[in-house]
Motif scaffolding. Sequence first.
Motif, PDB file in Angstrom:
ATOM      1  N   LYS A 104       0.846  -1.185   0.000  1.00 24.33           N
ATOM      2  CA  LYS A 104       0.000   0.000   0.000  1.00 24.33           C
ATOM      3  C   LYS A 104       0.884   1.240   0.000  1.00 24.33           C
ATOM      4  O   LYS A 104       1.702   1.426   0.893  1.00 24.33           O
ATOM      5  N   LYS A 105       0.725   2.081  -1.012  1.00 23.89           N
ATOM      6  CA  LYS A 105       1.522   3.308  -1.103  1.00 23.89           C
ATOM      7  C   LYS A 105       0.707   4.477  -0.540  1.00 23.89           C
ATOM      8  O   LYS A 105      -0.365   4.799  -1.035  1.00 23.89           O
ATOM      9  N   ILE A 106       1.258   5.105   0.497  1.00 21.64           N
ATOM     10  CA  ILE A 106       0.577   6.209   1.160  1.00 21.64           C
ATOM     11  C   ILE A 106       0.704   7.490   0.329  1.00 21.64           C
ATOM     12  O   ILE A 106       1.754   7.775  -0.248  1.00 21.64           O
ATOM     13  N   LEU A 107      -0.380   8.247   0.276  1.00 24.36           N
ATOM     14  CA  LEU A 107      -0.354   9.533  -0.421  1.00 24.36           C
ATOM     15  C   LEU A 107       0.294  10.566   0.500  1.00 24.36           C
ATOM     16  O   LEU A 107      -0.376  11.230   1.292  1.00 24.36           O
ATOM     17  N   THR A 108       1.601  10.660   0.415  1.00 30.87           N
ATOM     18  CA  THR A 108       2.327  11.653   1.213  1.00 30.87           C
ATOM     19  C   THR A 108       2.165  13.034   0.585  1.00 30.87           C
ATOM     20  O   THR A 108       1.709  13.169  -0.558  1.00 30.87           O
ATOM     21  N   ILE A 109       2.569  14.052   1.315  1.00 31.34           N
ATOM     22  CA  ILE A 109       2.453  15.406   0.782  1.00 31.34           C
ATOM     23  C   ILE A 109       3.334  15.576  -0.448  1.00 31.34           C
ATOM     24  O   ILE A 109       2.961  16.262  -1.404  1.00 31.34           O
ATOM     25  N   GLY A 110       4.501  14.912  -0.454  1.00 31.27           N
ATOM     26  CA  GLY A 110       5.375  14.987  -1.623  1.00 31.27           C
ATOM     27  C   GLY A 110       4.731  14.377  -2.853  1.00 31.27           C
ATOM     28  O   GLY A 110       4.791  14.946  -3.952  1.00 31.27           O
ATOM     29  N   ARG A 111       4.122  13.218  -2.680  1.00 34.74           N
ATOM     30  CA  ARG A 111       3.453  12.558  -3.812  1.00 34.74           C
ATOM     31  C   ARG A 111       2.238  13.349  -4.265  1.00 34.74           C
ATOM     32  O   ARG A 111       1.942  13.436  -5.463  1.00 34.74           O
ATOM     33  N   TYR A 112       1.538  13.934  -3.307  1.00 34.51           N
ATOM     34  CA  TYR A 112       0.374  14.754  -3.658  1.00 34.51           C
ATOM     35  C   TYR A 112       0.793  15.955  -4.507  1.00 34.51           C
ATOM     36  O   TYR A 112       0.197  16.219  -5.559  1.00 34.51           O
ATOM     37  N   PHE A 113       1.804  16.677  -4.057  1.00 35.06           N
ATOM     38  CA  PHE A 113       2.264  17.846  -4.801  1.00 35.06           C
ATOM     39  C   PHE A 113       2.745  17.460  -6.202  1.00 35.06           C
ATOM     40  O   PHE A 113       2.462  18.147  -7.177  1.00 35.06           O
ATOM     41  N   LYS A 114       3.469  16.358  -6.285  1.00 35.08           N
ATOM     42  CA  LYS A 114       4.004  15.919  -7.597  1.00 35.08           C
ATOM     43  C   LYS A 114       2.855  15.601  -8.555  1.00 35.08           C
ATOM     44  O   LYS A 114       2.892  15.950  -9.734  1.00 35.08           O
ATOM     45  N   SER A 115       1.813  14.956  -8.021  1.00 32.89           N
ATOM     46  CA  SER A 115       0.652  14.628  -8.843  1.00 32.89           C
ATOM     47  C   SER A 115      -0.143  15.871  -9.215  1.00 32.89           C
ATOM     48  O   SER A 115      -0.600  16.013 -10.354  1.00 32.89           O
TER      49      SER A 115
ATOM     50  N   ILE B 236      -6.386   4.602   6.932  1.00 31.49           N
ATOM     51  CA  ILE B 236      -6.544   5.909   6.290  1.00 31.49           C
ATOM     52  C   ILE B 236      -6.809   5.726   4.796  1.00 31.49           C
ATOM     53  O   ILE B 236      -6.053   5.035   4.111  1.00 31.49           O
ATOM     54  N   PRO B 237      -7.873   6.311   4.260  1.00 34.43           N
ATOM     55  CA  PRO B 237      -8.191   6.162   2.838  1.00 34.43           C
ATOM     56  C   PRO B 237      -7.064   6.675   1.935  1.00 34.43           C
ATOM     57  O   PRO B 237      -6.305   7.571   2.318  1.00 34.43           O
ATOM     58  N   SER B 238      -6.991   6.141   0.750  1.00 36.80           N
ATOM     59  CA  SER B 238      -5.900   6.459  -0.177  1.00 36.80           C
ATOM     60  C   SER B 238      -5.956   7.892  -0.689  1.00 36.80           C
ATOM     61  O   SER B 238      -4.964   8.404  -1.207  1.00 36.80           O
ATOM     62  N   ASN B 239      -7.112   8.554  -0.555  1.00 39.46           N
ATOM     63  CA  ASN B 239      -7.219   9.938  -1.044  1.00 39.46           C
ATOM     64  C   ASN B 239      -6.921  10.971   0.032  1.00 39.46           C
ATOM     65  O   ASN B 239      -6.975  12.174  -0.229  1.00 39.46           O
ATOM     66  N   VAL B 240      -6.611  10.546   1.240  1.00 40.33           N
ATOM     67  CA  VAL B 240      -6.245  11.464   2.315  1.00 40.33           C
ATOM     68  C   VAL B 240      -4.726  11.634   2.325  1.00 40.33           C
ATOM     69  O   VAL B 240      -3.982  10.656   2.386  1.00 40.33           O
ATOM     70  N   VAL B 241      -4.270  12.874   2.260  1.00 41.72           N
ATOM     71  CA  VAL B 241      -2.841  13.165   2.216  1.00 41.72           C
ATOM     72  C   VAL B 241      -2.259  13.061   3.622  1.00 41.72           C
ATOM     73  O   VAL B 241      -2.652  13.824   4.522  1.00 41.72           O
ATOM     74  N   VAL B 242      -1.348  12.134   3.820  1.00 37.53           N
ATOM     75  CA  VAL B 242      -0.698  11.984   5.118  1.00 37.53           C
ATOM     76  C   VAL B 242       0.536  12.879   5.121  1.00 37.53           C
ATOM     77  O   VAL B 242       1.564  12.553   4.526  1.00 37.53           O
TER      78      VAL B 242
END
Length: 321
Positions: free
Chosen positions: A2-13, A276-282
């Motif tokens: 499971k890959k967590i949506l980190t703030i870095g991954r969120y910003f990159k996306s 924690i759901p996959s769409n929530v930015v951790v």
Amino acid sequence: MKKILTIGRYFKSRFGQRVRKIPISLQGFTCPNIDGTVAKGGCIYCRNESFSPSIVKISDLKTPVEMNFKIKENPILENQVAQLKAQFKWHAQFHKDKFAIHKYMVYFQSYTNTYAPFDTLKRLYQEALALPNVIGLSIGTRVDCVSEEVLDLLASYVQKGKEIWLEYGIQSVYDETLKITNRGHTTEGIPELFAKSRQRGIKVCAHLIYGLPKETPEMMLHSLKTTLDWGIDGLKIHPLYVVEGTYLEKLYLSGNYTPIELADYAQLIVKSLQIIPSNVVVQRVSAGAHDTTLLAPKWCFDKNIQMRYLRDQLKSAGIEY
């Protein structure tokens, strides 16, 4: 895995490149839980200098002024604007030179950054958004310090294409815990406030603390599940640590508070990220104080060691953070 949506991954996306949050700490800002409006002394664990060493205390000002909702004029506003620009310039240049980062989010971090006259907030937010390559704002605040007027102002920035986050310090969903920690508010109205924020396009990041006095692991996970049910876009989880100059220090030294162990905290983080759901930015799962004010737990002194241990435990559980 499971890959967590980190703030870095969120910003990159979201922006197609790395984005750096630039922490800002401005003179004069305080909290209604410190200045006596809702309580005195602040939360039992609070010492803002422990995570924002650049703060200049109100008492250090030539003309001491505390921000609140009642002051009619702000004689240090131009100083605050200058501090904002200087802090941003230094951090932005550092991350540009060292990490080749060219986009930034201004993070109003220390104290309560919606606790000031509306005109002051509007000026500071607009000055921040006008800085070079700034894509938006992240504003640290309390659930009892956000007015409809401020929400509407922030919504106007969203409508102009800016990324706007409100970071709400929840800490726990148990009113008894909030009373013990001298938080100065209850959970009443929080779901409605979250909904009002998100309806305007403002993203909500909730802060939770694991290891608060008298809370069990089951209570901490219940706080997480309840906060998720309220509806959020992002989450920060912190371990509670003891620093000098706080009431928590007195509890710790008298044997009335025992800090959470790293292994126990890690297991809570594993269980948390599993639900924690996959769409929530951790945005964060660690915290600490890298200075001599830290009393306990000692594992909060070095966040790099802390994160290596957490990542190892998460990887063993099939989670990539």
